[in-house]
Write a protein that holds these residues in place. Structure first.
Motif, PDB file in Angstrom:
ATOM      1  N   ALA A   1      40.779  30.299  26.447  1.00 25.01           N
ATOM      2  CA  ALA A   1      41.549  29.139  25.993  1.00 25.01           C
ATOM      3  C   ALA A   1      42.705  28.835  26.941  1.00 25.01           C
ATOM      4  O   ALA A   1      43.710  28.260  26.548  1.00 25.01           O
ATOM      5  CB  ALA A   1      42.066  29.378  24.582  1.00 25.01           C
ATOM      6  N   GLY A   2      42.574  29.245  28.179  1.00 25.49           N
ATOM      7  CA  GLY A   2      43.629  28.989  29.149  1.00 25.49           C
ATOM      8  C   GLY A   2      44.619  30.137  29.221  1.00 25.49           C
ATOM      9  O   GLY A   2      44.321  31.266  28.832  1.00 25.49           O
ATOM     10  N   PHE A   3      45.798  29.836  29.704  1.00 18.92           N
ATOM     11  CA  PHE A   3      46.852  30.834  29.803  1.00 18.92           C
ATOM     12  C   PHE A   3      47.652  30.844  28.512  1.00 18.92           C
ATOM     13  O   PHE A   3      48.048  29.789  28.019  1.00 18.92           O
ATOM     14  CB  PHE A   3      47.808  30.521  30.961  1.00 18.92           C
ATOM     15  N   PRO A   4      47.925  32.026  27.965  1.00 22.94           N
ATOM     16  CA  PRO A   4      48.851  32.099  26.838  1.00 22.94           C
ATOM     17  C   PRO A   4      50.278  31.969  27.387  1.00 22.94           C
ATOM     18  O   PRO A   4      50.457  31.703  28.574  1.00 22.94           O
ATOM     19  CB  PRO A   4      48.595  33.499  26.270  1.00 22.94           C
ATOM     20  N   ASP A   5      51.262  32.188  26.555  1.00 21.06           N
ATOM     21  CA  ASP A   5      52.643  32.162  27.037  1.00 21.06           C
ATOM     22  C   ASP A   5      52.995  33.463  27.754  1.00 21.06           C
ATOM     23  O   ASP A   5      53.640  33.450  28.791  1.00 21.06           O
ATOM     24  CB  ASP A   5      53.604  31.887  25.877  1.00 21.06           C
ATOM     25  N   PHE A   6      52.560  34.588  27.195  1.00 15.91           N
ATOM     26  CA  PHE A   6      52.784  35.891  27.815  1.00 15.91           C
ATOM     27  C   PHE A   6      51.486  36.672  27.793  1.00 15.91           C
ATOM     28  O   PHE A   6      50.746  36.621  26.810  1.00 15.91           O
ATOM     29  CB  PHE A   6      53.829  36.716  27.049  1.00 15.91           C
ATOM     30  N   VAL A   7      51.234  37.400  28.863  1.00 20.86           N
ATOM     31  CA  VAL A   7      50.126  38.351  28.899  1.00 20.86           C
ATOM     32  C   VAL A   7      50.745  39.742  28.842  1.00 20.86           C
ATOM     33  O   VAL A   7      51.767  40.010  29.480  1.00 20.86           O
ATOM     34  CB  VAL A   7      49.275  38.187  30.177  1.00 20.86           C
ATOM     35  N   VAL A   8      50.125  40.615  28.065  1.00 19.99           N
ATOM     36  CA  VAL A   8      50.581  41.992  27.931  1.00 19.99           C
ATOM     37  C   VAL A   8      49.658  42.860  28.770  1.00 19.99           C
ATOM     38  O   VAL A   8      48.444  42.871  28.559  1.00 19.99           O
ATOM     39  CB  VAL A   8      50.567  42.436  26.452  1.00 19.99           C
ATOM     40  N   LEU A   9      50.260  43.571  29.717  1.00 23.54           N
ATOM     41  CA  LEU A   9      49.503  44.387  30.655  1.00 23.54           C
ATOM     42  C   LEU A   9      49.935  45.840  30.568  1.00 23.54           C
ATOM     43  O   LEU A   9      51.022  46.154  30.073  1.00 23.54           O
ATOM     44  CB  LEU A   9      49.749  43.894  32.091  1.00 23.54           C
ATOM     45  N   LYS A  10      49.082  46.696  31.102  1.00 20.87           N
ATOM     46  CA  LYS A  10      49.447  48.102  31.251  1.00 20.87           C
ATOM     47  C   LYS A  10      50.653  48.183  32.177  1.00 20.87           C
ATOM     48  O   LYS A  10      50.739  47.460  33.169  1.00 20.87           O
ATOM     49  CB  LYS A  10      48.270  48.889  31.836  1.00 20.87           C
ATOM     50  N   ARG A  11      51.581  49.050  31.858  1.00 22.44           N
ATOM     51  CA  ARG A  11      52.809  49.177  32.652  1.00 22.44           C
ATOM     52  C   ARG A  11      52.524  50.015  33.896  1.00 22.44           C
ATOM     53  O   ARG A  11      52.755  51.220  33.926  1.00 22.44           O
ATOM     54  CB  ARG A  11      53.920  49.790  31.816  1.00 22.44           C
ATOM     55  N   GLU A  12      51.962  49.348  34.898  1.00 24.77           N
ATOM     56  CA  GLU A  12      51.656  50.000  36.165  1.00 24.77           C
ATOM     57  C   GLU A  12      51.852  48.995  37.296  1.00 24.77           C
ATOM     58  O   GLU A  12      51.621  47.803  37.104  1.00 24.77           O
ATOM     59  CB  GLU A  12      50.233  50.550  36.178  1.00 24.77           C
ATOM     60  N   LYS A  13      52.287  49.476  38.429  1.00 24.02           N
ATOM     61  CA  LYS A  13      52.517  48.602  39.576  1.00 24.02           C
ATOM     62  C   LYS A  13      51.209  48.405  40.315  1.00 24.02           C
ATOM     63  O   LYS A  13      50.946  49.020  41.350  1.00 24.02           O
ATOM     64  CB  LYS A  13      53.606  49.195  40.478  1.00 24.02           C
ATOM     65  N   LYS A  14      50.400  47.521  39.729  1.00 24.13           N
ATOM     66  CA  LYS A  14      49.052  47.271  40.240  1.00 24.13           C
ATOM     67  C   LYS A  14      48.736  45.804  39.958  1.00 24.13           C
ATOM     68  O   LYS A  14      49.023  45.311  38.853  1.00 24.13           O
ATOM     69  CB  LYS A  14      48.093  48.198  39.488  1.00 24.13           C
ATOM     70  N   ARG A  15      48.186  45.096  40.935  1.00 22.96           N
ATOM     71  CA  ARG A  15      47.944  43.658  40.769  1.00 22.96           C
ATOM     72  C   ARG A  15      47.044  43.345  39.568  1.00 22.96           C
ATOM     73  O   ARG A  15      47.336  42.471  38.788  1.00 22.96           O
ATOM     74  CB  ARG A  15      47.343  43.032  42.024  1.00 22.96           C
ATOM     75  N   ASN A  16      45.948  44.026  39.434  1.00 28.23           N
ATOM     76  CA  ASN A  16      45.030  43.745  38.326  1.00 28.23           C
ATOM     77  C   ASN A  16      45.166  44.793  37.226  1.00 28.23           C
ATOM     78  O   ASN A  16      44.184  45.421  36.829  1.00 28.23           O
ATOM     79  CB  ASN A  16      43.587  43.666  38.834  1.00 28.23           C
ATOM     80  N   ALA A  17      46.380  44.963  36.727  1.00 26.24           N
ATOM     81  CA  ALA A  17      46.635  45.937  35.664  1.00 26.24           C
ATOM     82  C   ALA A  17      45.790  45.595  34.437  1.00 26.24           C
ATOM     83  O   ALA A  17      45.444  44.432  34.203  1.00 26.24           O
ATOM     84  CB  ALA A  17      48.118  45.937  35.304  1.00 26.24           C
ATOM     85  N   THR A  18      45.466  46.603  33.669  1.00 25.51           N
ATOM     86  CA  THR A  18      44.665  46.426  32.458  1.00 25.51           C
ATOM     87  C   THR A  18      45.355  45.456  31.508  1.00 25.51           C
ATOM     88  O   THR A  18      46.545  45.577  31.239  1.00 25.51           O
ATOM     89  CB  THR A  18      44.460  47.781  31.753  1.00 25.51           C
ATOM     90  N   ARG A  19      44.585  44.487  31.003  1.00 22.32           N
ATOM     91  CA  ARG A  19      45.113  43.541  30.015  1.00 22.32           C
ATOM     92  C   ARG A  19      45.011  44.157  28.627  1.00 22.32           C
ATOM     93  O   ARG A  19      43.940  44.593  28.225  1.00 22.32           O
ATOM     94  CB  ARG A  19      44.307  42.229  30.027  1.00 22.32           C
ATOM     95  N   TYR A  20      46.120  44.158  27.907  1.00 24.00           N
ATOM     96  CA  TYR A  20      46.134  44.691  26.539  1.00 24.00           C
ATOM     97  C   TYR A  20      46.152  43.602  25.480  1.00 24.00           C
ATOM     98  O   TYR A  20      45.710  43.811  24.364  1.00 24.00           O
ATOM     99  CB  TYR A  20      47.362  45.568  26.313  1.00 24.00           C
ATOM    100  N   GLY A  21      46.729  42.452  25.794  1.00 30.63           N
ATOM    101  CA  GLY A  21      46.852  41.414  24.785  1.00 30.63           C
ATOM    102  C   GLY A  21      47.679  40.259  25.298  1.00 30.63           C
ATOM    103  O   GLY A  21      47.890  40.111  26.506  1.00 30.63           O
TER     104      GLY A  21
END
Length: 179
Positions: A74-94
């Motif tokens: 559905a496009g981009f949300p307002d915020f993406v929640v990612l794994k707290r790691e310094k990595k470009r493609n960090a795991t998406r959590y929500g």
């Protein structure tokens, strides 16, 4: 999570500040959606679960090669929640989807929200006054109401007692983005 009396006092003070910020935004800036971003991000980041994630504002992202992994059905949300790691493609959590509060905005499930739930798995859907927490293929896991727009004065909020704020803070403290 249970709070001590001292923690409740601190939280009660934060609730008063939060209420004032919402009311100031309504009066001074017509409570546009983006007015809530920094306020709600501060709340989420200030919790135990918020310290374990990376909360990224993608509200103005556009589709590019670098940003497509953040884009959902559905496009981009307002915020993406990612794994707290310094990595470009960090795991998406929500994700977090924010709407501005108002008489006609009661946080209905829309195609956008369904798309976010499918794409991101965990979704906080809020207008600052009402908070809904979703997991894939489930009705809201939790709904917490802090207030509602006064039907007689659109620049005013009828606030719920501080116990609702404690409930929200407790739920945010323990919200598990990872599973």
């Amino acid at each position: 999570m249970e709070f001590t009396e001292q923690e409740k006092k601190v939280l009660a003070d934060k609730y008063e500040t939060f209420k004032e910020e919402i009311e100031l935004a309504m009066i001074q800036n017509c409570i546009v959606e983006c007015e809530l971003y920094s306020l709600l991000a501060e709340i989420i980041r200030g919790t135990k679960s918020g310290k374990e994630i990376s909360l990224r504002d993608v509200s103005v992202r556009r589709k590019t090669k670098l940003s497509m992994w953040l884009h959902g059905a559905a496009g981009f949300p307002d915020f993406v929640v990612l794994k707290r790691e310094k990595k470009r493609n960090a795991t998406r959590y929500g994700c977090v989807e924010i709407k501005c509060p108002g008489k006609s905005n009661i946080l209905r499930i829309t195609k956008q929200i369904r798309g976010h739930i499918i794409s991101y798995g965990r979704v906080i859907y809020t207008n600052g006054l009402q908070w809904k927490f979703y997991r894939v293929d489930k009705e809201p896991v939790k709904v917490i109401v802090l207030g509602r727009i006064d039907p007689h004065n659109q620049d005013s909020v009828i606030w719920e007692p501080v116990d609702n704020w404690y409930e929200l803070m407790s739920f945010l403290e323990d919200w598990n983005w990872k599973s």
